[in-house]
Structure formats: C-alpha cells, structure tokens
Design a protein around this motif. Sequence first.
Motif, short mmCIF file in Angstrom:
data_model
loop_
_atom_site.label_atom_id
_atom_site.label_comp_id
_atom_site.label_asym_id
_atom_site.label_seq_id
_atom_site.Cartn_x
_atom_site.Cartn_y
_atom_site.Cartn_z
N ALA A 73 0.82 -1.21 0.00
CA ALA A 73 0.00 0.00 0.00
C ALA A 73 0.85 1.25 0.00
O ALA A 73 1.94 1.29 0.60
CB ALA A 73 -0.93 0.02 1.21
N PHE A 74 0.34 2.29 -0.66
CA PHE A 74 0.81 3.66 -0.50
C PHE A 74 -0.18 4.37 0.42
O PHE A 74 -1.40 4.26 0.23
CB PHE A 74 0.86 4.39 -1.84
CG PHE A 74 2.07 4.08 -2.67
CD1 PHE A 74 3.33 4.53 -2.31
CD2 PHE A 74 1.95 3.36 -3.86
CE1 PHE A 74 4.45 4.26 -3.09
CE2 PHE A 74 3.06 3.10 -4.66
CZ PHE A 74 4.31 3.55 -4.27
N LEU A 75 0.33 5.09 1.41
CA LEU A 75 -0.52 5.90 2.28
C LEU A 75 0.32 6.99 2.91
O LEU A 75 1.53 6.85 3.05
CB LEU A 75 -1.15 5.05 3.38
CG LEU A 75 -0.25 4.63 4.55
CD1 LEU A 75 -1.11 4.29 5.77
CD2 LEU A 75 0.64 3.45 4.18
N ASP A 76 -0.33 8.08 3.28
CA ASP A 76 0.35 9.16 3.99
C ASP A 76 -0.06 9.07 5.46
O ASP A 76 -0.96 9.77 5.92
CB ASP A 76 -0.06 10.51 3.38
CG ASP A 76 0.66 11.69 4.02
OD1 ASP A 76 1.56 11.45 4.85
OD2 ASP A 76 0.30 12.83 3.71
N PHE A 77 0.60 8.19 6.22
CA PHE A 77 0.14 7.89 7.57
C PHE A 77 0.32 9.06 8.53
O PHE A 77 -0.39 9.18 9.52
CB PHE A 77 0.83 6.63 8.11
CG PHE A 77 2.19 6.86 8.74
CD1 PHE A 77 2.31 7.07 10.10
CD2 PHE A 77 3.34 6.84 7.96
CE1 PHE A 77 3.55 7.27 10.69
CE2 PHE A 77 4.59 7.04 8.54
CZ PHE A 77 4.70 7.26 9.90
N ASP A 78 1.28 9.95 8.24
CA ASP A 78 1.56 11.07 9.15
C ASP A 78 1.10 12.42 8.60
O ASP A 78 1.40 13.47 9.19
CB ASP A 78 3.05 11.13 9.49
CG ASP A 78 3.94 11.14 8.25
OD1 ASP A 78 3.40 11.10 7.13
OD2 ASP A 78 5.18 11.18 8.40
N ASN A 79 0.37 12.41 7.49
CA ASN A 79 -0.21 13.62 6.91
C ASN A 79 0.81 14.73 6.66
O ASN A 79 0.54 15.92 6.86
CB ASN A 79 -1.33 14.16 7.82
CG ASN A 79 -2.67 13.54 7.51
OD1 ASN A 79 -2.85 12.89 6.48
ND2 ASN A 79 -3.64 13.72 8.40
N ASP A 80 1.98 14.32 6.15
CA ASP A 80 2.97 15.34 5.79
C ASP A 80 2.98 15.64 4.30
O ASP A 80 3.82 16.40 3.82
CB ASP A 80 4.36 14.91 6.26
CG ASP A 80 4.89 13.68 5.51
OD1 ASP A 80 4.11 13.04 4.75
OD2 ASP A 80 6.08 13.35 5.69
N GLY A 81 2.03 15.05 3.56
CA GLY A 81 1.93 15.30 2.13
C GLY A 81 2.78 14.40 1.27
O GLY A 81 2.84 14.60 0.04
N TRP A 82 3.42 13.38 1.86
CA TRP A 82 4.29 12.47 1.11
C TRP A 82 3.85 11.03 1.37
O TRP A 82 3.60 10.64 2.52
CB TRP A 82 5.75 12.65 1.52
CG TRP A 82 6.29 14.00 1.11
CD1 TRP A 82 6.04 15.20 1.72
CD2 TRP A 82 7.13 14.28 0.00
NE1 TRP A 82 6.68 16.21 1.06
CE2 TRP A 82 7.36 15.69 -0.01
CE3 TRP A 82 7.72 13.50 -1.00
CZ2 TRP A 82 8.15 16.31 -0.97
CZ3 TRP A 82 8.52 14.13 -1.95
CH2 TRP A 82 8.73 15.51 -1.94
#
Length: 580
Positions: free
Chosen positions: A78-87
């Motif tokens: 999976a791709f996900l932005d778990f820490d919401n830093d935009g990456w």
Amino acid sequence: MKFSRRDWLRLASSLGAAQLLGPRSAFSHLQSQSVAAPQGTQPLFSEIPRSASGIDWLHENAMSPSRYLPEALGPGVAFLDFDNDGWMDIFLVNSGPSDFWTPPASKPVRNALYKNNRDGSFTDVTEKVGVSGAYFGMGVAVGDYDNDGWPDLFVTAYGKCILYKNNQNGTFTDVTEKAGLATPGWTTSAVWFDYDNDGKLDLFVCSFVDYSGVKKLECGSNQIGHNYYCVPRVFKPTASFLYHNNGDGTFTEVSKGTAIAKALGKGLGVVATDINNDGHMDLFVANDTVQNFLFVNRGPGPAGSWKWDEIALQAGVGFSDTGRPRSGMGVDAADLSGRGYQDLFVANVDHEMFSVYENNKDETFRDVAQANGVARATRLLSGWGLKYFDYDNDGLVDLFLANGHPDDMIDAYSMQVKYKEPLLLFHHGADGLLHDVSESAGPVFHKDFAARGLAIGDYDNDGALDVLIGVNGGAPVLLKNNAAKGNNWLGLKLEGVICNRDAIGARIVWKADGKTRQRLKNNGGSYLSSHDPREVLSIGGATQIDELEIHWPLPSKRVDKFTNLAPNRYLHIVEGKPPF
C-alpha cells in the motif's frame, strides 16, 4: 537470431491467438500490434535499488515441503500518507504465525511501515508505529473510517483481520475487537466505501476458501513427486463480509440475508465502483475457479434493509465467453473508453486469458480483450496486482499488470509456463485500443517476478504515478515513473465534509485545451493492495485546467466548480471550500 524468453512467450501466445483469429499468420498479427513506446533517455519505469530506497524488508512466504496454499498468495502492499505530511509512505504485509507455521524465534516476521524521507528514500518505523501484525497476513485496505482526517489500516489474513486506528501522533492502535472486525477464516482483498451514502466508510472483505481441518494436504504429489499447492477448486467456497460503519468506532455485519451472503465464492480481488451511474457504489469481485460476482447496489429496502443484486451472469462478467469459470485474481474499474461509464478488468491464470469488459451502459458488458491485444499478451501468464491509470499523463487510461504463476514448481513440468513472469505495460493509443509496449518500456520489463500485490502512488510528488509491487517470498519492487515528463497535470487531495472524508464515489470533471474528461473516484482494485488516495488529472500539453468540477458523493449534493487552475502541483480541496 537469439530469442529471449519474452520472445518465445509472445510467439507462443501469438500462435494461440492466430488460431482464434483466422488464417492470417501469427507473425503478421504480432507485427500489426507492435506499438513503439515514447523515445527518451530513460526507461518508462526505473527499478529503484534497495540500497537507494532503504527498503530492506523481505516477504516471508513460509514455503514448506507440505505446500500449504496460503504460502502462495501473499503479499499485499500500500501507499498511504500515515503522518499527513503530504508524502506517500509505504506499508508491506507479511506472513505470520498460523495453524501450519510458527516463525523461528531467531528470525522474527513482521509487516513493515516505511516513512517517506522526501528524498527518494524511506525509513522503517514499524516498531515505533505499532503495526507489526499478529497473523498470517494477506492484504491491506487503507481508509479514514472515523472521518478524523487520518488514514487507518485494515489488514486481512489467514487467521484474523486487524484494524489499526491512526492515533494522529505517528502511532497506531489495534482496535479490532472493539470495532467488531476480527473476521475469522481466510480473508484476502478488502475495500472501504460508503454503500449507504451516510457519509461514513463501510467495509467489504473478500473471503477465500474453507481451509480448515485436514483438508490442507489432500492434493497429493505432482509429476515430480513433491506436494503441490492445491487448486482452489478442491476447497469449499465461502461468503464474503459487508460491515456497516456505526459511526462510533464499531461495525455491524450486514451481509446476512442479502445476495452477498448467498453468493458463495472464492474471492481474491474487489473494486468498489458505480457501474450504472445511479450514485450508489457497486462491487465487482474476482473469484478463483468459480464465477465472479457483480453486486449491484439497489439502495434502501424495506424495514431498514439494504438491497443488493448479484448480476454477474446476466451482465456477462461471471464466466468466460465459453461459459466456464476462471481463476479470477486481480480486478479494476475505470472509464477506459471515455464514455462516462465504468469498464471492468479481471486477471486470470495462464491459458484462461484476462478480460477487458466494456460497459454497454445497460448493466451488461462485453469482453474486448482480443481487440485490445490483452488476451493474446496474457495467454501464458497469471495475473494478480494490476491498475488502470494514465502513466504518461496524456489524458488516456493505460494499464499495468503484475504477473506470476501460483505454482513454484511449474517450470519443472511445463514447457510454456514459468513461475516467475514478466510485468506488462499497455499504452492507450489514439485508436482507442490498448497496446503492449512492455518490450520497449525499460529493463525491469525484461525481468521475471513472482509478483502478487500492486499499488500505484506518487511517492516523489512529481505528478507521475509510480508503482509498488509485492513479490511472494522476495523483496518488493519500487518503480519510478519517468514516462510523464513533458505532459502537464494537476493533483487533487479531496476531503469530504458532508460525504465521507475520503470522497470515495466523487465524480471529477475537468476541461483543458478544448477537451473534457471525467473520472469516478473508485476504491480498491488490484489485488490485496491499496493505492495513493490522491487523484492526478492529466492534461497533456495544455497549460492550465480551464474548468474543474467536483461532484461530491451522496449524501452531499454539492458541486464545486473552479476555473483557470495552474498545473503541475497538488491541491487540497475540501468540500464547499476553495482549494489550497
């Protein structure tokens, strides 16, 4: 002339296709379908070395002389932005303890979560984050089930599923029991979607076969005297699960008494989409050795019930054209033909060929895999992870396929089919057809893999969607997309307010350089895997998006419109607010 294995695969496949297509020679048919890939100094996709990415994790398939079937099916990615830093970060599913395997104490086995360092490399943060796993993992579905703006993780398994709630501080908590999602048995792909349009994400979970008791080893030995992986045909089918989001952190199974519970299958892949444009998300499920399922969402029924119709047979997507069940594994949906309706795709095992299902706009489909060259190219391959997406940002939907045979000993007794198989890349041409450009797409397409899960995501934020592939018993493959250079794009992170936070089911319409394109924000697809939730809108050589409309899914009835948007950047669009 020296022939590579790919040359022989193509020749054998073409010979088979020529027999179906008539007296024209196999060589002339092969030549007529040749399409040159765009020229440039870089391959269309570059394989990123592990030394550069920092991803040193390996999938442990627990392969044993007994050949237990779960060994052959993983892993998902999976791709996900778990820490919401935009990456985009990366999650990788691993095997684990089960009733047939105990990991050695000297070699712990765990899932992996890699944080994006924003420089092309990743750092393993699994232990700190708390998502190591506890069972024989299969797949992963990412979704914000509690609408708090942070992505959560649902991991399927042979054993029990796990729901990891994002704590908004770089860690996760296992809330499976509290949520009521400790689904037993053998689960594979899963998808988050809002089936009842109440603004909260519900969950569909594919169930594979009944693999309990002594039935694990009843298949015997193969032609070379070894135990082999049983064909799923010998196992009993099971019912998949639909869970309703109660809005308080818990879920209720609501499939009992519906067509979903009555349809016993062997589910491996699922995509949530809207096949009839009625605003209700439907489900297409790929089944192994039994017919596929197409669950059409008919909306509310009597006394608070919900109505589902299983129509795969009459829709033309349940069986092959000859009326036989196939070994469905990976699936996807997209508006391939640009007619405003969702087309479907399903990958099968070797000699069955894959299907490109064109939507007839009346809840039926027709298989156009032969016309697109997909049937010919996949005749000797077995497909798992896959995705419809516009890899070169020219405005047309392309196709990426990850392949590998389920039987690791197939090389020993087959002259045509191999265990490790090549990746395939299809480019959508100006003639409206998909063309196999794998031969000229780069060195990685000349390698072979025991590929399983596949996810797409823009890990370096350059607007070109990259590819992550899970390999059974090996290292994941990260591919950087070089093919979109020279074409412009606009990336969107959609955030629902009245509708579900992930905006699953939103319809996006954009106009640029006199052309109008549209996309439905589906969810799921591929096999065991989850994709970058952002949408990349392709505009080719246009210098701006003249008009953009976001038709938010129900219960919202809002349409947000924007004009004259500069390209080559990501925008965060919150329902009812200007983009930022």
